[in-house]
Enzyme design. Structure first.
Site, PDB file in Angstrom:
ATOM      1  N   LYS A  13      -7.048  19.039   2.359  1.00 48.10           N
ATOM      2  CA  LYS A  13      -7.465  20.416   2.673  1.00 48.10           C
ATOM      3  C   LYS A  13      -8.862  20.702   2.114  1.00 48.10           C
ATOM      4  CE  LYS A  13      -3.974  22.284   0.484  1.00 48.10           C
ATOM      5  NZ  LYS A  13      -3.331  21.054  -0.040  1.00 48.10           N
ATOM      6  N   ARG A  93       1.569  29.399   1.071  1.00 46.08           N
ATOM      7  CA  ARG A  93       2.482  28.276   0.793  1.00 46.08           C
ATOM      8  C   ARG A  93       3.933  28.666   0.948  1.00 46.08           C
ATOM      9  NH1 ARG A  93      -0.512  24.185  -3.028  1.00 46.08           N
ATOM     10  NH2 ARG A  93      -2.526  25.174  -2.987  1.00 46.08           N
ATOM     11  N   ARG A 129      -8.288  10.184  -7.441  1.00 49.16           N
ATOM     12  CA  ARG A 129      -9.206  11.309  -7.227  1.00 49.16           C
ATOM     13  C   ARG A 129      -9.887  11.750  -8.528  1.00 49.16           C
ATOM     14  NH1 ARG A 129      -7.166  16.984  -4.733  1.00 49.16           N
ATOM     15  NH2 ARG A 129      -5.730  16.925  -6.499  1.00 49.16           N
ATOM     16  N   ARG A 157      -7.779  15.778 -12.449  1.00 51.87           N
ATOM     17  CA  ARG A 157      -6.935  16.982 -12.503  1.00 51.87           C
ATOM     18  C   ARG A 157      -5.628  16.665 -13.212  1.00 51.87           C
ATOM     19  NH1 ARG A 157      -7.011  20.077  -6.779  1.00 51.87           N
ATOM     20  NH2 ARG A 157      -4.803  20.269  -7.280  1.00 51.87           N
ATOM     21  N   ARG A 168       4.915  18.249  -6.990  1.00 55.98           N
ATOM     22  CA  ARG A 168       4.138  19.094  -6.065  1.00 55.98           C
ATOM     23  C   ARG A 168       4.542  18.820  -4.619  1.00 55.98           C
ATOM     24  NH1 ARG A 168      -1.601  17.288  -7.746  1.00 55.98           N
ATOM     25  NH2 ARG A 168      -2.378  18.608  -6.070  1.00 55.98           N
TER      26      ARG A 168
HETATM   27  P1  AP5 Z   1      -8.359  16.741  -1.187  1.00 56.43           P
HETATM   28  O1  AP5 Z   1      -9.288  17.186  -0.108  1.00 56.43           O
HETATM   29  O2  AP5 Z   1      -8.768  16.998  -2.587  1.00 56.43           O
HETATM   30  O3  AP5 Z   1      -6.887  17.270  -0.885  1.00 56.43           O
HETATM   31  P2  AP5 Z   1      -6.264  18.701  -1.059  1.00 56.43           P
HETATM   32  O4  AP5 Z   1      -5.333  18.890   0.083  1.00 56.43           O
HETATM   33  O5  AP5 Z   1      -7.297  19.724  -1.275  1.00 56.43           O
HETATM   34  O6  AP5 Z   1      -5.426  18.434  -2.379  1.00 56.43           O
HETATM   35  P3  AP5 Z   1      -5.125  19.403  -3.578  1.00 56.43           P
HETATM   36  O7  AP5 Z   1      -4.554  18.549  -4.643  1.00 56.43           O
HETATM   37  O8  AP5 Z   1      -6.303  20.228  -3.917  1.00 56.43           O
HETATM   38  O9  AP5 Z   1      -4.017  20.305  -2.947  1.00 56.43           O
HETATM   39  P4  AP5 Z   1      -3.003  21.227  -3.648  1.00 56.43           P
HETATM   40  O10 AP5 Z   1      -2.565  22.107  -2.578  1.00 56.43           O
HETATM   41  O11 AP5 Z   1      -1.955  20.536  -4.379  1.00 56.43           O
HETATM   42  O12 AP5 Z   1      -3.870  21.902  -4.809  1.00 56.43           O
HETATM   43  P5  AP5 Z   1      -4.634  23.299  -4.928  1.00 56.43           P
HETATM   44  O13 AP5 Z   1      -5.854  23.083  -5.721  1.00 56.43           O
HETATM   45  O14 AP5 Z   1      -4.723  23.994  -3.649  1.00 56.43           O
HETATM   46  O15 AP5 Z   1      -8.122  15.185  -0.962  1.00 56.43           O
HETATM   47  C1  AP5 Z   1      -7.360  14.441  -1.863  1.00 56.43           C
HETATM   48  C2  AP5 Z   1      -8.059  13.095  -2.137  1.00 56.43           C
HETATM   49  O16 AP5 Z   1      -8.094  12.340  -0.946  1.00 56.43           O
HETATM   50  C3  AP5 Z   1      -9.508  13.235  -2.582  1.00 56.43           C
HETATM   51  O17 AP5 Z   1      -9.783  12.240  -3.517  1.00 56.43           O
HETATM   52  C4  AP5 Z   1     -10.319  13.001  -1.298  1.00 56.43           C
HETATM   53  O18 AP5 Z   1     -11.565  12.444  -1.566  1.00 56.43           O
HETATM   54  C5  AP5 Z   1      -9.418  12.054  -0.537  1.00 56.43           C
HETATM   55  N1  AP5 Z   1      -9.419  12.279   0.902  1.00 56.43           N
HETATM   56  C6  AP5 Z   1      -9.334  13.484   1.540  1.00 56.43           C
HETATM   57  N2  AP5 Z   1      -9.320  13.310   2.857  1.00 56.43           N
HETATM   58  C7  AP5 Z   1      -9.375  11.982   3.071  1.00 56.43           C
HETATM   59  C8  AP5 Z   1      -9.380  11.181   4.250  1.00 56.43           C
HETATM   60  N3  AP5 Z   1      -9.327  11.721   5.471  1.00 56.43           N
HETATM   61  N4  AP5 Z   1      -9.439   9.837   4.106  1.00 56.43           N
HETATM   62  C9  AP5 Z   1      -9.498   9.279   2.871  1.00 56.43           C
HETATM   63  N5  AP5 Z   1      -9.503   9.983   1.725  1.00 56.43           N
HETATM   64  C10 AP5 Z   1      -9.447  11.318   1.833  1.00 56.43           C
HETATM   65  O19 AP5 Z   1      -3.589  24.111  -5.838  1.00 56.43           O
HETATM   66  C11 AP5 Z   1      -3.376  23.719  -7.160  1.00 56.43           C
HETATM   67  C12 AP5 Z   1      -2.226  24.514  -7.737  1.00 56.43           C
HETATM   68  O20 AP5 Z   1      -2.547  25.911  -7.720  1.00 56.43           O
HETATM   69  C13 AP5 Z   1      -0.893  24.425  -6.978  1.00 56.43           C
HETATM   70  O21 AP5 Z   1      -0.147  23.296  -7.354  1.00 56.43           O
HETATM   71  C14 AP5 Z   1      -0.230  25.722  -7.424  1.00 56.43           C
HETATM   72  O22 AP5 Z   1       0.267  25.583  -8.731  1.00 56.43           O
HETATM   73  C15 AP5 Z   1      -1.383  26.693  -7.477  1.00 56.43           C
HETATM   74  N6  AP5 Z   1      -1.567  27.440  -6.208  1.00 56.43           N
HETATM   75  C16 AP5 Z   1      -2.651  27.396  -5.383  1.00 56.43           C
HETATM   76  N7  AP5 Z   1      -2.455  28.174  -4.309  1.00 56.43           N
HETATM   77  C17 AP5 Z   1      -1.230  28.713  -4.453  1.00 56.43           C
HETATM   78  C18 AP5 Z   1      -0.454  29.576  -3.644  1.00 56.43           C
HETATM   79  N8  AP5 Z   1      -0.913  30.016  -2.469  1.00 56.43           N
HETATM   80  N9  AP5 Z   1       0.778  29.907  -4.080  1.00 56.43           N
HETATM   81  C19 AP5 Z   1       1.260  29.448  -5.255  1.00 56.43           C
HETATM   82  N10 AP5 Z   1       0.588  28.628  -6.058  1.00 56.43           N
HETATM   83  C20 AP5 Z   1      -0.659  28.256  -5.668  1.00 56.43           C
HETATM   84 MG    MG Z   2      -7.820  21.032  -2.869  1.00 53.50          MG
END
Ligand code: AP5
Ligand code: MG
Length: 383
Positions: A13, A93, A129, A157, A168
């Site tokens: 994402k 989510r 990552r 992270r 997760r």
């Molecule tokens: P990356 O682009 O970083 O993936 P991502 O989907 O953004 O992963 P996140 O870990 O950020 O998602 P998340 O939803 O768990 O965390 P968030 O920060 O939103 O890609 C991942 C890796 O793959 C990278 O190394 C990248 O380089 C590589 N990659 C990407 N695309 C690729 C491709 N096509 N090919 C090869 N490699 C690739 O949330 C964190 C925490 O916040 C949650 O766990 C929760 O506790 C809280 N939170 C956030 N929003 C909410 C909500 N709405 N409700 C409740 N809690 C929330």
């Molecule tokens: Mg992210």
């Protein structure tokens, strides 16, 4: 265009969000980044949710937690840089969040993109990552130096620990189905295969975002003289659409490496200007008959439109050994394009590509235009 990105942790994402932001000039807003910034600044909210994040749990759908997060998101969305749209990543989510967002954004949400990435791929990606400590750019594995800000420091992270990733993913699968159904019912959900490489994921998303329906929603049509007339100038009211068109054309123009870009007046001129600037190329401006100053040395070519015979003119130029790409808003039978090709060839140029936003399929191409079909690139087909 306002976009919501859905997908498992590590589905890509953040990566797609940053790409779309760059492509369309709209900000990428990540709920996770907002929370992590709150934690880093040690705000009361950040301190309250710090442990939850480290454990990979979701913020609770309560006034204190998600209510506060939504408040921060709304503040961010109200800024000037969101005027043409935004990519919102990480929200919603849960069904409660989807309904909340829908009430809050109402008609302002255009599309929800679901990144479908398998758990195996996610686990593999999150294993390595790292995030630049200074500018927060995300890398699949640690580079020597950040290519954006030159920092040599990178963070991992806390929630990327394998056990937390497992947690997760489990939470994601428990909650996401009702969110998917919600957007399916609202007919705004598109699916993108997140297992593909970054370039392909972006290309798949772009294709889904700018489809024929998106264009048709923006341009009215009239039916004078039994022929549909689409008012394409209306497309200029959509900054993201204009950017989509110019970026898509520029990518191919970059491969063709022409010496000039040529366009006829008048509807194609905004795209012509943007392409000249983007590709750092000079332009050849093709005029309607009678517009060039009297006495100017000029070339002329007559062509047949759907209703009449017209003439195009251009200032005489020596274009021997020069390559040119032609740009227009729409192509139907190809008569106008053939006239432009004739003008350019008369000046000695070689036409290496023809670009038009729309190809109208209600008129058959002129036989002479068939030879140019392979060199012609259009983004939308209209009947
Ligand atoms: P990356 O682009 O970083 O993936 P991502 O989907 O953004 O992963 P996140 O870990 O950020 O998602 P998340 O939803 O768990 O965390 P968030 O920060 O939103 O890609 C991942 C890796 O793959 C990278 O190394 C990248 O380089 C590589 N990659 C990407 N695309 C690729 C491709 N096509 N090919 C090869 N490699 C690739 O949330 C964190 C925490 O916040 C949650 O766990 C929760 O506790 C809280 N939170 C956030 N929003 C909410 C909500 N709405 N409700 C409740 N809690 C929330
Ligand atoms: Mg992210």
């Amino acid at each position: 265009m306002n976009i919501v990105l859905l997908g498992a942790p590590g589905s890509g994402k953040g990566t797609l969000g940053a790409q779309l932001s760059q492509e369309y000039g709209i900000p990428h807003i990540s709920s996770g980044d907002i929370i992590r910034a709150q934690i880093a600044s040690k705000t009361a909210f950040g301190l309250q949710v710090k442990d939850l994040i480290a454990e990979g749990k979701l913020l609770a759908d309560t006034h204190e937690q998600m209510g506060r997060l939504f408040q921060l998101i709304e503040e961010r969305l109200s800024r000037y840089d969101c005027r043409n749209g935004y990519v919102l990543d990480g929200v919603p989510r849960t069904l409660w969040q989807a309904e909340w967002l829908h009430r809050s954004l109402a008609s302002r949400l255009n599309v929800a993109v679901l990144l479908e990435t398998s758990d195996e791929v996610v686990v593999e990606r999150l294993r390595n990552r790292v995030i630049c400590s200074a500018c927060k750019k995300v890398y699949a594995s640690a580079p020597k130096q950040c290519d954006s800000c030159s920092s040599i420091y990178f963070d991992v992270r806390e929630d990327d620990a394998p056990a937390v990733v497992k947690e997760r993913l489990q939470i994601y699968h428990q909650n996401i189905q009702p969110v998917i159904s919600f957007y399916e019912q609202n007919k705004v959900l598109v699916h993108v295969n997140g297992n593909r490489d970054r370039k392909e994921v972006l290309a798949l998303a772009k294709k889904q975002l700018f489809h024929i329906g998106y264009l048709l929603d923006r341009i009215p049509f009239y039916q004078p003289k039994h022929i549909k007339f689409y008012n394409l100038v209306e497309m200029y009211k959509d900054a993201m659409l204009v950017r989509h068109i110019t970026n898509s054309f520029s990518e191919r123009i970059g491969w063709l490496k022409p010496d000039y870009i040529a366009a006829p007046e008048a509807r194609a001129l905004p795209i012509f200007g943007a392409l000249m600037y983007q590709n750092n190329l000079p332009g050849i401006f093709i005029r309607k008959a009678g517009k060039l100053p009297e006495g100017a040395q000029k070339l002329s070519a007559a062509y047949q439109t759907a209703y009449s015979t017209d003439t195009l003119e251009m200032n005489y130029a020596d274009l021997r050994d020069k390559t040119v790409v032609l740009v227009d808003d729409g192509i139907s039978s190809g008569g106008t394009t053939l006239a432009m090709i004739h003008l350019l060839q008369s000046a000695g140029a070689r036409v290496v590509g023809i670009f038009a936003v729309v190809r109208y399929t209600y008129r058959d191409p002129e036989p002479a235009f068939l030879a140019w079909r392979e060199k012609t690139h259009t983004l939308f087909e209209l009947r």
